[in-house]
Design a protein around this motif. Structure first.
Motif, PDB file in Angstrom:
ATOM      1  N   MET A  21      38.626  36.092  17.332  1.00 62.61           N
ATOM      2  CA  MET A  21      39.839  36.713  16.808  1.00 62.61           C
ATOM      3  C   MET A  21      39.709  38.223  16.875  1.00 62.61           C
ATOM      4  SD  MET A  21      41.007  34.357  13.542  1.00 62.61           S
ATOM      5  CE  MET A  21      39.443  33.593  13.067  1.00 62.61           C
ATOM      6  N   GLY A  22      40.731  38.846  17.439  1.00 66.95           N
ATOM      7  CA  GLY A  22      40.819  40.301  17.438  1.00 66.95           C
ATOM      8  C   GLY A  22      41.758  40.708  16.323  1.00 66.95           C
ATOM      9  N   LEU A  23      41.240  41.476  15.356  1.00 65.57           N
ATOM     10  CA  LEU A  23      41.998  41.805  14.157  1.00 65.57           C
ATOM     11  C   LEU A  23      42.550  43.223  14.234  1.00 65.57           C
ATOM     12  CD1 LEU A  23      39.596  40.319  11.449  1.00 65.57           C
ATOM     13  CD2 LEU A  23      41.355  39.168  12.803  1.00 65.57           C
ATOM     14  N   PRO A  24      43.874  43.385  14.222  1.00 60.24           N
ATOM     15  CA  PRO A  24      44.468  44.720  14.235  1.00 60.24           C
ATOM     16  C   PRO A  24      44.218  45.452  12.921  1.00 60.24           C
ATOM     17  CG  PRO A  24      46.153  43.052  13.933  1.00 60.24           C
ATOM     18  CD  PRO A  24      44.869  42.318  14.195  1.00 60.24           C
ATOM     19  N   GLY A  25      44.464  46.754  12.921  1.00 55.60           N
ATOM     20  CA  GLY A  25      44.150  47.581  11.759  1.00 55.60           C
ATOM     21  C   GLY A  25      44.867  47.191  10.491  1.00 55.60           C
ATOM     22  N   CYS A  26      46.016  46.532  10.593  1.00 55.89           N
ATOM     23  CA  CYS A  26      46.766  46.148   9.395  1.00 55.89           C
ATOM     24  C   CYS A  26      45.966  45.225   8.485  1.00 55.89           C
ATOM     25  CB  CYS A  26      48.089  45.509   9.774  1.00 55.89           C
ATOM     26  SG  CYS A  26      47.930  43.972  10.724  1.00 55.89           S
ATOM     27  N   VAL A  27      45.026  44.462   9.056  1.00 54.86           N
ATOM     28  CA  VAL A  27      44.209  43.550   8.246  1.00 54.86           C
ATOM     29  C   VAL A  27      43.402  44.330   7.214  1.00 54.86           C
ATOM     30  CG1 VAL A  27      42.333  41.848   8.328  1.00 54.86           C
ATOM     31  CG2 VAL A  27      44.110  41.826  10.092  1.00 54.86           C
ATOM     32  N   MET A  28      43.066  45.572   7.549  1.00 59.13           N
ATOM     33  CA  MET A  28      42.263  46.394   6.646  1.00 59.13           C
ATOM     34  C   MET A  28      43.077  46.912   5.469  1.00 59.13           C
ATOM     35  SD  MET A  28      40.073  49.869   7.510  1.00 59.13           S
ATOM     36  CE  MET A  28      41.461  50.603   8.394  1.00 59.13           C
ATOM     37  N   TYR A  29      44.345  47.288   5.699  1.00 61.88           N
ATOM     38  CA  TYR A  29      45.066  47.981   4.626  1.00 61.88           C
ATOM     39  C   TYR A  29      46.257  47.218   4.048  1.00 61.88           C
ATOM     40  CZ  TYR A  29      48.165  49.386   8.487  1.00 61.88           C
ATOM     41  OH  TYR A  29      49.008  49.387   9.566  1.00 61.88           O
ATOM     42  N   GLU A  30      46.732  46.176   4.719  1.00 62.07           N
ATOM     43  CA  GLU A  30      47.822  45.376   4.169  1.00 62.07           C
ATOM     44  C   GLU A  30      47.250  44.248   3.306  1.00 62.07           C
ATOM     45  OE1 GLU A  30      50.923  45.908   4.255  1.00 62.07           O
ATOM     46  OE2 GLU A  30      51.454  47.038   6.056  1.00 62.07           O
ATOM     47  N   LYS A  31      47.983  43.867   2.262  1.00 66.01           N
ATOM     48  CA  LYS A  31      47.508  42.792   1.390  1.00 66.01           C
ATOM     49  C   LYS A  31      47.374  41.476   2.147  1.00 66.01           C
ATOM     50  CE  LYS A  31      49.446  44.743  -2.868  1.00 66.01           C
ATOM     51  NZ  LYS A  31      50.472  44.564  -3.939  1.00 66.01           N
ATOM     52  N   ARG A  32      48.409  41.141   2.932  1.00 64.19           N
ATOM     53  CA  ARG A  32      48.402  39.877   3.671  1.00 64.19           C
ATOM     54  C   ARG A  32      48.953  40.101   5.068  1.00 64.19           C
ATOM     55  NH1 ARG A  32      44.852  36.717   0.993  1.00 64.19           N
ATOM     56  NH2 ARG A  32      45.251  36.904  -1.240  1.00 64.19           N
ATOM     57  N   THR A  33      48.339  39.430   6.032  1.00 63.13           N
ATOM     58  CA  THR A  33      48.710  39.597   7.433  1.00 63.13           C
ATOM     59  C   THR A  33      48.583  38.259   8.162  1.00 63.13           C
ATOM     60  OG1 THR A  33      46.471  40.040   8.240  1.00 63.13           O
ATOM     61  CG2 THR A  33      47.697  41.926   7.363  1.00 63.13           C
ATOM     62  N   ILE A  34      48.754  38.305   9.474  1.00 62.67           N
ATOM     63  CA  ILE A  34      48.554  37.126  10.311  1.00 62.67           C
ATOM     64  C   ILE A  34      47.178  36.500  10.082  1.00 62.67           C
ATOM     65  CG2 ILE A  34      47.806  38.637  12.201  1.00 62.67           C
ATOM     66  CD1 ILE A  34      49.452  35.179  12.597  1.00 62.67           C
ATOM     67  N   PHE A  35      46.187  37.310   9.798  1.00 63.82           N
ATOM     68  CA  PHE A  35      44.832  36.804   9.584  1.00 63.82           C
ATOM     69  C   PHE A  35      44.796  35.821   8.414  1.00 63.82           C
ATOM     70  CE2 PHE A  35      40.234  37.777   8.266  1.00 63.82           C
ATOM     71  CZ  PHE A  35      39.705  36.910   9.198  1.00 63.82           C
ATOM     72  N   ASP A  36      45.546  36.106   7.352  1.00 62.59           N
ATOM     73  CA  ASP A  36      45.571  35.229   6.180  1.00 62.59           C
ATOM     74  C   ASP A  36      46.295  33.917   6.465  1.00 62.59           C
ATOM     75  OD1 ASP A  36      44.470  37.101   3.947  1.00 62.59           O
ATOM     76  OD2 ASP A  36      45.960  38.294   5.007  1.00 62.59           O
ATOM     77  N   ILE A  37      47.190  33.931   7.439  1.00 65.52           N
ATOM     78  CA  ILE A  37      47.895  32.707   7.827  1.00 65.52           C
ATOM     79  C   ILE A  37      47.011  31.828   8.701  1.00 65.52           C
ATOM     80  CG2 ILE A  37      49.862  31.798   9.119  1.00 65.52           C
ATOM     81  CD1 ILE A  37      51.386  34.345   8.373  1.00 65.52           C
ATOM     82  N   VAL A  38      46.312  32.449   9.643  1.00 61.57           N
ATOM     83  CA  VAL A  38      45.525  31.700  10.625  1.00 61.57           C
ATOM     84  C   VAL A  38      44.157  31.284  10.083  1.00 61.57           C
ATOM     85  CG1 VAL A  38      44.340  31.911  12.858  1.00 61.57           C
ATOM     86  CG2 VAL A  38      46.692  32.735  12.607  1.00 61.57           C
ATOM     87  N   LEU A  39      43.534  32.134   9.281  1.00 59.87           N
ATOM     88  CA  LEU A  39      42.154  31.895   8.849  1.00 59.87           C
ATOM     89  C   LEU A  39      41.939  30.541   8.169  1.00 59.87           C
ATOM     90  CD1 LEU A  39      39.264  32.980   8.621  1.00 59.87           C
ATOM     91  CD2 LEU A  39      39.933  34.090   6.464  1.00 59.87           C
ATOM     92  N   PRO A  40      42.780  30.101   7.213  1.00 60.02           N
ATOM     93  CA  PRO A  40      42.525  28.794   6.599  1.00 60.02           C
ATOM     94  C   PRO A  40      42.547  27.654   7.609  1.00 60.02           C
ATOM     95  CG  PRO A  40      44.141  30.047   5.329  1.00 60.02           C
ATOM     96  CD  PRO A  40      43.938  30.789   6.614  1.00 60.02           C
ATOM     97  N   ARG A  41      43.394  27.758   8.608  1.00 59.65           N
ATOM     98  CA  ARG A  41      43.500  26.688   9.594  1.00 59.65           C
ATOM     99  C   ARG A  41      42.252  26.639  10.479  1.00 59.65           C
ATOM    100  NH1 ARG A  41      49.628  26.634  11.884  1.00 59.65           N
ATOM    101  NH2 ARG A  41      48.856  24.632  12.679  1.00 59.65           N
ATOM    102  N   ILE A  42      41.725  27.793  10.817  1.00 58.23           N
ATOM    103  CA  ILE A  42      40.486  27.851  11.602  1.00 58.23           C
ATOM    104  C   ILE A  42      39.318  27.329  10.764  1.00 58.23           C
ATOM    105  CG2 ILE A  42      38.873  29.369  12.802  1.00 58.23           C
ATOM    106  CD1 ILE A  42      41.571  28.993  14.239  1.00 58.23           C
ATOM    107  N   MET A  43      39.272  27.721   9.500  1.00 56.97           N
ATOM    108  CA  MET A  43      38.185  27.290   8.622  1.00 56.97           C
ATOM    109  C   MET A  43      38.216  25.782   8.368  1.00 56.97           C
ATOM    110  SD  MET A  43      36.180  29.746   7.985  1.00 56.97           S
ATOM    111  CE  MET A  43      36.062  31.531   7.978  1.00 56.97           C
ATOM    112  N   ALA A  44      39.383  25.181   8.502  1.00 56.26           N
ATOM    113  CA  ALA A  44      39.500  23.739   8.313  1.00 56.26           C
ATOM    114  C   ALA A  44      39.244  22.961   9.599  1.00 56.26           C
ATOM    115  CB  ALA A  44      40.887  23.399   7.768  1.00 56.26           C
ATOM    116  N   GLY A  45      38.902  23.680  10.673  1.00 52.43           N
ATOM    117  CA  GLY A  45      38.546  23.019  11.915  1.00 52.43           C
ATOM    118  C   GLY A  45      39.683  22.815  12.884  1.00 52.43           C
TER     119      GLY A  45
END
Length: 343
Positions: A286-310
């Motif tokens: 996963m390539g994480l854009p800068g918004c992941v650092m300063y925004e409360k919630r981003t695409i990363f928060d949507i995708v991460l649980p699904r990846i962690m669940a396999g």
């Protein structure tokens, strides 16, 4: 089931819960199904507006609301899912037995709800849930329902459960922090701590961390290093924009065997990248854009649980995120209990 005057109901058995509502204090059963009405109960029943009472009489062609609700539960239950043992007011509630990602067959639930006289209501699909969390409620609308209608519901739903809870897997994460400004110590790395906190919330272990300048060969080699350390999730922070110095997408592409997307219909997070590599595509990049650092919630928060669940997401999964993919930047963030990420 027979309707009688409450004043004549002493000695008879209630066939449903009787609800009492006291504003600001309580809402719940004052008498439960199966209760034998006593003389002192009559005034209580009248006080909650029950001038008439249904008493139970056996009918072989009908099902009581509790029994019908249990049939609906049987269509929903699955591994890692259970129910509240106490059936209140004809309602059964589905509960998570572990942390994980909730998967819902929305199409079949829609078909069941369209039958009428029965319902299932749930939280939304792909929801990250906690152990003990209530996920859905189900009941029939009338007090009794024809067995034939419940058989039709089973026919519509089929044998496959309507819900599935995927426990989070023990993932090993490698982080590659990119940017000459961080590599040469010109600024503090504020990105990596944010990412570490997010992945640890899902039980992942950060096993490797490399810092790279904007030199593309260094980035490629840093990614190889975290892979060699055993990472099955590689997170690259920074360098994801269209700036000429941002080479992270290229570096990821050189290590991955299949790029799913570079760009998403989600804000914040349009410049996110997802790719797979390794044997049998067992490594997620996963390539994480800068918004992941300063925004409360981003695409990363949507995708991460699904990846962690396999889950292995495809381009179509990302494309569907557009509707619901706009964060409203609420003053108090309540994610995931909001519309962000609901597709």
């Amino acid at each position: 089931m027979r309707l009688i005057d409450t004043k004549d109901a002493v000695g008879h058995m209630l066939c449903h819960d009787i609800t009492q509502i006291i504003k600001g204090e309580k809402k719940g059963p004052v008498f439960r199904k199966g209760h034998i009405i006593q003389p002192e109960d009559v005034d209580v029943l009248l006080s909650v507006g029950k001038d008439h009472i249904y008493i139970w009489e056996v009918n072989e062609n009908m099902l009581h609301e509790n029994d019908a609700a249990l049939m609906l539960y049987d269509m929903c239950k699955n591994e890692h899912l259970t129910r509240d043992p106490d059936i209140k007011e004809g309602k059964v509630e589905l509960i998570a037995e572990c942390d994980g990602l909730l998967k819902i067959d929305k199409e079949r639930i829609d078909k069941l709800n369209s039958l009428g006289e029965m319902m299932i209501a749930s939280i939304h699909d792909n929801f990250p849930v906690k152990k003990g969390q209530h996920l859905a409620g189900m009941r029939v609308i009338p007090l009794i329902i024809e067995k034939e209608k419940m058989a039709k519901a089973r026919e519509v739903v089929g044998d496959k459960p309507l819900f599935k809870l995927l426990p989070y897997r023990q993932k090993k994460v490698g982080i590659v922090t990119t940017g000459s400004e961080v590599y040469y110590g010109r600024i503090k790395d504020n990105f990596t701590p944010v990412v570490i906190d997010k992945v640890k919330a899902f039980g992942a272990e950060v096993i490797a961390h490399e810092i790279s300048s904007d030199d593309v060969e260094m980035e490629i080699n840093c990614i190889k290093k975290v892979i060699d350390a055993g990472a099955n999730i590689v997170l690259c922070t920074g360098g994801m924009s269209v700036d000429p110095d941002d080479k992270t997408p290229y570096a990821i592409g050189q290590n991955a065997s299949r790029v799913i997307t570079y760009g998403t219909p989600v804000l914040p997070g349009a410049m996110f990248m997802l790719a797979y590599g390794g044997e049998n595509e067992n490594i997620t990049f996963m390539g994480l854009p800068g918004c992941v650092m300063y925004e409360k919630r981003t695409i990363f928060d949507i995708v991460l649980p699904r990846i962690m669940a396999g889950e292995k997401l495809e381009k179509s999964d990302i494309d569907r995120l557009g509707v619901g993919g706009y964060c409203m930047h609420c003053p108090v963030c309540i994610f995931p209990n909001c519309s962000f990420g609901v597709s």
